[in-house]
Design an enzyme around this catalytic site. Structure first.
Site, PDB file in Angstrom:
ATOM      1  N   HIS A 111      44.616  68.625  -2.883  1.00 27.28           N
ATOM      2  CA  HIS A 111      45.409  68.111  -4.010  1.00 27.28           C
ATOM      3  C   HIS A 111      44.776  66.880  -4.657  1.00 27.28           C
ATOM      4  CE1 HIS A 111      48.853  70.551  -2.562  1.00 27.28           C
ATOM      5  NE2 HIS A 111      48.542  70.131  -1.369  1.00 27.28           N
TER       6      HIS A 111
HETATM    7  O1  RIB Z   1      51.886  66.964  -2.061  1.00 29.21           O
HETATM    8  C1  RIB Z   1      50.534  66.645  -1.859  1.00 29.21           C
HETATM    9  C2  RIB Z   1      50.356  65.171  -1.715  1.00 29.21           C
HETATM   10  O2  RIB Z   1      51.077  64.719  -0.581  1.00 29.21           O
HETATM   11  C3  RIB Z   1      48.893  64.750  -1.461  1.00 29.21           C
HETATM   12  O3  RIB Z   1      48.665  63.474  -2.015  1.00 29.21           O
HETATM   13  C4  RIB Z   1      48.807  64.695   0.031  1.00 29.21           C
HETATM   14  O4  RIB Z   1      47.832  63.737   0.474  1.00 29.21           O
HETATM   15  C5  RIB Z   1      50.180  64.218   0.384  1.00 29.21           C
HETATM   16  O5  RIB Z   1      50.179  62.813   0.295  1.00 29.21           O
END
Ligand code: RIB
Ligand code: CA
Length: 347
Positions: A272
């Protein structure tokens, strides 16, 4: 069963009815000739670790600092992870400063089920030669914004608590933030609840302060980050580059694939946070559209939802203005290649 489905078949549960047009990005773009000054605010964090490595490897970005916030794990783990990752990546000179341990209000939410108690799975990194800066995250960001000769971008890739505190403690510095490239939210379903993505769910009040700030921003939500996945073969490609940093990234990816598979099924993991960073270095990797994004801060079942309105006539009818580019598409194979190339360039 109907539609040729057999019990247990997985189906897409929530289609998007009204596609919106892609637009020209509003985010600044770093270049090799003019690297973009960047601060990453992070909760390292398996995917955070790859995002930080990517920022260091890309010549289009000049990583000024990594600030930490409680999120995936307790903030003390996130800070130690940030220090140790920068050491592994060959950049212990990049300052690290610790920020908020929890949200502005409401309960503390963690993602240790996915990231492990310490935030980076089973990986044990060598100690760092550096220490966190005593001024703390908000004051370090404020100082760097004041001192910068060029506009500074910030990539918040954890809960938005530090950014909200920055805006409340130093409102005059908002204009010195060139762009916020945020990993968080979603147009559609969440991942922590059906309504909310983790970074927003962990501090909805902070997110609402940020989305209402008027600062130019891009929201890389789950709609696009779930296209940015790596699998075991990608981890093997990372390892095959032969660098120590890539071997660590491979280990983190393999742990994430294992835990995501246990919780959500499947054999891949979405990186992500790296999407929010890559967007600032690579012009045409992510397609974006203009939305008005608000955050549900009620205590009901939609708490932490990013309410993304992208239809112009509905925005007008509600008296809303677009306030963010929202990521809607990325080319997965290209993204994987960018990460493998980046980690092959690190020590
Ligand atoms: O939903 C994904 C996010 O939540 C990313 O930033 C992952 O590192 C968690 O923090
Ligand atoms: Ca994160």
């Amino acid at each position: 069963m109907a539609f040729g489905l057999t019990e247990g078949d997985r189906i897409v549960a929530s289609p998007t009815f009204f596609p919106v047009p892609a637009v020209v990005r509003s985010a600044p773009l770093g270049t090799v000739e003019r690297p973009l000054p960047l601060i990453i605010d992070s909760d390292p964090g398996l995917d955070d670790a790859l995002a930080i490595g990517l920022a260091i490897a890309r010549p289009e970005l000049d990583l000024l600092a990594v600030t930490t916030v409680g999120g995936n794990a307790d903030v003390r783990h996130c800070t130690e992870n940030a220090l140790r990752l920068l050491e592994v990546y060959g950049r212990p000179d990049i300052p690290v400063a610790e920020g908020a341990a929890g949200p502005l209000t409401g309960e503390v939410v963690r993602a240790t089920a996915i990231h492990g108690e310490g935030g980076i799975g089973r990986t044990v990194l060598p100690p760092s030669t550096a220490a966190p800066r005593p001024e703390g995250a908000v004051e370090l960001i404020a100082r760097l914004l004041r001192e910068a000769s060029l506009p500074v971008a910030i990539a918040p890739i954890g809960p938005l608590t530090n950014i909200a505190l920055l805006l409340r403690l130093h409102p005059g510095l908002a204009e010195r933030i060139a762009h916020l490239s945020i990993m968080g939210g979603s147009i559609g379903e969440g991942n922590t609840t059906i309504s909310a993505e983790f970074n927003i769910y962990a501090d909805p009040e902070a997110a609402e302060i940020v989305f209402r700030s008027g600062i130019p921003m891009t929201m890389m939500g789950l709609d696009v980050t779930h296209m940015a996945t790596l699998d075991a073969a990608a981890a093997a490609r990372l390892r095959a580059t032969g660098t120590a940093s890539a071997a660590i990234a491979a280990e983190l990816v393999e742990f994430a694939i294992e835990r995501v598979g246990q919780w959500y099924g499947g054999t891949t993991t979405a990186i992500h946070d790296a999407v929010a960073v890559a967007h600032l270095a690579i012009e045409d990797l992510v397609a974006v559209a203009r939305y008005n994004v608000r955050v549900d801060t009620t205590d009901g079942p939609a708490r932490g939802r990013t309410v993304c309105e992208g239809l112009a006539h509905r925005m007008r009818r509600q008296g809303l203005e677009p306030n963010a580019d929202v990521g809607i598409r990325i080319e997965r194979e290209r993204f994987e290649g960018i990460l493998v190339d980046a980690f092959g360039r690190l020590p």
